[in-house]
Design a protein around this motif. Structure first.
Motif, PDB file in Angstrom:
ATOM      1  N   ASN A   1       4.192   1.649  -2.094  1.00 36.71           N
ATOM      2  CA  ASN A   1       5.068   0.644  -1.523  1.00 36.71           C
ATOM      3  C   ASN A   1       4.849   0.403  -0.034  1.00 36.71           C
ATOM      4  O   ASN A   1       4.794  -0.730   0.405  1.00 36.71           O
ATOM      5  CB  ASN A   1       6.532   1.045  -1.749  1.00 36.71           C
ATOM      6  CG  ASN A   1       6.846   1.148  -3.225  1.00 36.71           C
ATOM      7  OD1 ASN A   1       6.332   0.391  -4.018  1.00 36.71           O
ATOM      8  ND2 ASN A   1       7.685   2.090  -3.584  1.00 36.71           N
ATOM      9  N   SER A   2       4.733   1.446   0.728  1.00 36.01           N
ATOM     10  CA  SER A   2       4.737   1.275   2.171  1.00 36.01           C
ATOM     11  C   SER A   2       3.367   0.860   2.709  1.00 36.01           C
ATOM     12  O   SER A   2       2.321   1.152   2.123  1.00 36.01           O
ATOM     13  CB  SER A   2       5.189   2.561   2.865  1.00 36.01           C
ATOM     14  OG  SER A   2       4.146   3.504   2.874  1.00 36.01           O
ATOM     15  N   ARG A   3       3.407   0.186   3.826  1.00 33.51           N
ATOM     16  CA  ARG A   3       2.173  -0.221   4.493  1.00 33.51           C
ATOM     17  C   ARG A   3       1.345   1.009   4.865  1.00 33.51           C
ATOM     18  O   ARG A   3       0.123   1.015   4.722  1.00 33.51           O
ATOM     19  CB  ARG A   3       2.506  -1.050   5.734  1.00 33.51           C
ATOM     20  CG  ARG A   3       1.284  -1.474   6.515  1.00 33.51           C
ATOM     21  CD  ARG A   3       1.653  -2.362   7.697  1.00 33.51           C
ATOM     22  NE  ARG A   3       0.540  -2.591   8.578  1.00 33.51           N
ATOM     23  CZ  ARG A   3      -0.473  -3.405   8.330  1.00 33.51           C
ATOM     24  NH1 ARG A   3      -0.498  -4.087   7.200  1.00 33.51           N
ATOM     25  NH2 ARG A   3      -1.457  -3.544   9.195  1.00 33.51           N
ATOM     26  N   ALA A   4       2.014   2.069   5.319  1.00 35.30           N
ATOM     27  CA  ALA A   4       1.307   3.294   5.703  1.00 35.30           C
ATOM     28  C   ALA A   4       0.539   3.881   4.516  1.00 35.30           C
ATOM     29  O   ALA A   4      -0.592   4.348   4.675  1.00 35.30           O
ATOM     30  CB  ALA A   4       2.291   4.317   6.263  1.00 35.30           C
ATOM     31  N   GLU A   5       1.141   3.856   3.330  1.00 33.61           N
ATOM     32  CA  GLU A   5       0.451   4.359   2.138  1.00 33.61           C
ATOM     33  C   GLU A   5      -0.765   3.497   1.807  1.00 33.61           C
ATOM     34  O   GLU A   5      -1.829   4.013   1.470  1.00 33.61           O
ATOM     35  CB  GLU A   5       1.408   4.378   0.937  1.00 33.61           C
ATOM     36  CG  GLU A   5       2.483   5.432   1.025  1.00 33.61           C
ATOM     37  CD  GLU A   5       3.502   5.308  -0.082  1.00 33.61           C
ATOM     38  OE1 GLU A   5       3.882   6.351  -0.631  1.00 33.61           O
ATOM     39  OE2 GLU A   5       3.923   4.170  -0.409  1.00 33.61           O
ATOM     40  N   LYS A   6      -0.606   2.186   1.917  1.00 35.38           N
ATOM     41  CA  LYS A   6      -1.710   1.277   1.634  1.00 35.38           C
ATOM     42  C   LYS A   6      -2.853   1.480   2.619  1.00 35.38           C
ATOM     43  O   LYS A   6      -4.026   1.549   2.230  1.00 35.38           O
ATOM     44  CB  LYS A   6      -1.233  -0.177   1.675  1.00 35.38           C
ATOM     45  CG  LYS A   6      -0.264  -0.525   0.559  1.00 35.38           C
ATOM     46  CD  LYS A   6       0.272  -1.929   0.736  1.00 35.38           C
ATOM     47  CE  LYS A   6       1.309  -2.262  -0.321  1.00 35.38           C
ATOM     48  NZ  LYS A   6       1.843  -3.628  -0.148  1.00 35.38           N
ATOM     49  N   ILE A   7      -2.525   1.594   3.892  1.00 34.82           N
ATOM     50  CA  ILE A   7      -3.535   1.831   4.926  1.00 34.82           C
ATOM     51  C   ILE A   7      -4.232   3.168   4.678  1.00 34.82           C
ATOM     52  O   ILE A   7      -5.456   3.288   4.800  1.00 34.82           O
ATOM     53  CB  ILE A   7      -2.897   1.796   6.338  1.00 34.82           C
ATOM     54  CG1 ILE A   7      -2.429   0.379   6.690  1.00 34.82           C
ATOM     55  CG2 ILE A   7      -3.831   2.357   7.394  1.00 34.82           C
ATOM     56  CD1 ILE A   7      -3.530  -0.599   7.006  1.00 34.82           C
TER      57      ILE A   7
ATOM     58  N   ASP B   1      -7.060   6.820   9.585  1.00 32.27           N
ATOM     59  CA  ASP B   1      -5.667   7.239   9.556  1.00 32.27           C
ATOM     60  C   ASP B   1      -5.586   8.513   8.717  1.00 32.27           C
ATOM     61  O   ASP B   1      -6.425   8.759   7.856  1.00 32.27           O
ATOM     62  CB  ASP B   1      -4.786   6.152   8.926  1.00 32.27           C
ATOM     63  CG  ASP B   1      -4.526   4.997   9.873  1.00 32.27           C
ATOM     64  OD1 ASP B   1      -5.216   4.927  10.903  1.00 32.27           O
ATOM     65  OD2 ASP B   1      -3.644   4.183   9.586  1.00 32.27           O
ATOM     66  N   SER B   2      -4.582   9.311   8.973  1.00 29.27           N
ATOM     67  CA  SER B   2      -4.418  10.514   8.168  1.00 29.27           C
ATOM     68  C   SER B   2      -4.019  10.105   6.756  1.00 29.27           C
ATOM     69  O   SER B   2      -3.308   9.121   6.548  1.00 29.27           O
ATOM     70  CB  SER B   2      -3.380  11.441   8.784  1.00 29.27           C
ATOM     71  OG  SER B   2      -2.140  10.781   8.880  1.00 29.27           O
ATOM     72  N   PHE B   3      -4.491  10.880   5.796  1.00 32.83           N
ATOM     73  CA  PHE B   3      -4.229  10.556   4.400  1.00 32.83           C
ATOM     74  C   PHE B   3      -2.840  11.027   3.996  1.00 32.83           C
ATOM     75  O   PHE B   3      -2.478  12.175   4.231  1.00 32.83           O
ATOM     76  CB  PHE B   3      -5.291  11.195   3.497  1.00 32.83           C
ATOM     77  CG  PHE B   3      -5.126  10.820   2.058  1.00 32.83           C
ATOM     78  CD1 PHE B   3      -5.410   9.537   1.627  1.00 32.83           C
ATOM     79  CD2 PHE B   3      -4.675  11.741   1.141  1.00 32.83           C
ATOM     80  CE1 PHE B   3      -5.250   9.182   0.307  1.00 32.83           C
ATOM     81  CE2 PHE B   3      -4.514  11.398  -0.185  1.00 32.83           C
ATOM     82  CZ  PHE B   3      -4.804  10.111  -0.608  1.00 32.83           C
ATOM     83  N   LEU B   4      -2.079  10.116   3.404  1.00 34.07           N
ATOM     84  CA  LEU B   4      -0.756  10.456   2.888  1.00 34.07           C
ATOM     85  C   LEU B   4      -0.899  10.801   1.409  1.00 34.07           C
ATOM     86  O   LEU B   4      -1.456  10.011   0.654  1.00 34.07           O
ATOM     87  CB  LEU B   4       0.204   9.269   3.054  1.00 34.07           C
ATOM     88  CG  LEU B   4       0.428   8.778   4.483  1.00 34.07           C
ATOM     89  CD1 LEU B   4       1.289   7.522   4.483  1.00 34.07           C
ATOM     90  CD2 LEU B   4       1.081   9.863   5.318  1.00 34.07           C
ATOM     91  N   PRO B   5      -0.426  11.955   0.979  1.00 39.76           N
ATOM     92  CA  PRO B   5      -0.565  12.341  -0.425  1.00 39.76           C
ATOM     93  C   PRO B   5       0.158  11.360  -1.352  1.00 39.76           C
ATOM     94  O   PRO B   5       1.213  10.828  -1.014  1.00 39.76           O
ATOM     95  CB  PRO B   5       0.085  13.720  -0.498  1.00 39.76           C
ATOM     96  CG  PRO B   5       0.450  14.098   0.879  1.00 39.76           C
ATOM     97  CD  PRO B   5       0.270  12.936   1.775  1.00 39.76           C
ATOM     98  N   ILE B   6      -0.435  11.142  -2.508  1.00 44.04           N
ATOM     99  CA  ILE B   6       0.153  10.262  -3.522  1.00 44.04           C
ATOM    100  C   ILE B   6       0.984  11.140  -4.441  1.00 44.04           C
ATOM    101  O   ILE B   6       0.471  12.073  -5.058  1.00 44.04           O
ATOM    102  CB  ILE B   6      -0.950   9.538  -4.321  1.00 44.04           C
ATOM    103  CG1 ILE B   6      -1.892   8.802  -3.377  1.00 44.04           C
ATOM    104  CG2 ILE B   6      -0.335   8.575  -5.330  1.00 44.04           C
ATOM    105  CD1 ILE B   6      -3.164   8.297  -4.038  1.00 44.04           C
TER     106      ILE B   6
END
Length: 133
Positions: free
Chosen positions: A2-8, A54-59
């Motif tokens: 959902n979030s832009r940060a996750e997409k990036i 960018d740092s990777f955000l876990p899914i």
């Protein structure tokens, strides 16, 4: 997702994967650009991701992790050159995402044999579900 940060984050990881063999092929760039448009990431932000990571955000969701793995695999095959660094990278990322190694190998084997290296999404999901039993 959902979030832009996750997409990036996901797009950044895919860019990292695309250049793991020290080359960015036109087909890889085109694939990444189409994906960025699908994720509603504007072109300047997309271009900027090639300069910085960018740092990777876990899914969190397993289904989304499987989808991301499949997108990485599509990117790996889109230039029709399978580099050993790509194979190592995709396995490491899959394991870090908590995916079953046998299921990952099954999907990659299916893609290797498939025309244009494209496998129906339900077969990808099935490969991972088989390992749950």
């Amino acid at each position: 997702m959902n979030s832009r940060a996750e997409k990036i984050s996901l797009l950044s990881e895919m860019i990292e994967f695309a250049i793991v063999d020290d080359k960015l092929h036109d087909k890889e760039y085109d694939f990444l650009y189409l994906l960025s448009k699908e994720l509603e990431i504007e072109k300047p932000a997309f271009i900027d991701l090639f300069r910085k990571r960018d740092s990777f955000l876990p899914i969190k969701d397993e289904f989304q992790r499987i989808v991301h793995f499949y997108k990485l695999a599509l990117l790996m095959y889109c230039d029709n050159i399978l580099h050993s660094k790509e194979n190592l990278f995709i396995h490491e990322k899959g394991i870090k995402m908590g995916l079953n190694p046998k299921a990952m190998d099954r999907v990659l084997d299916l893609m290797q044999c498939a025309p244009n290296h494209i496998v129906a999404p339900e077969k990808v999901i099935c490969a991972f579900q088989e390992q749950h039993n």
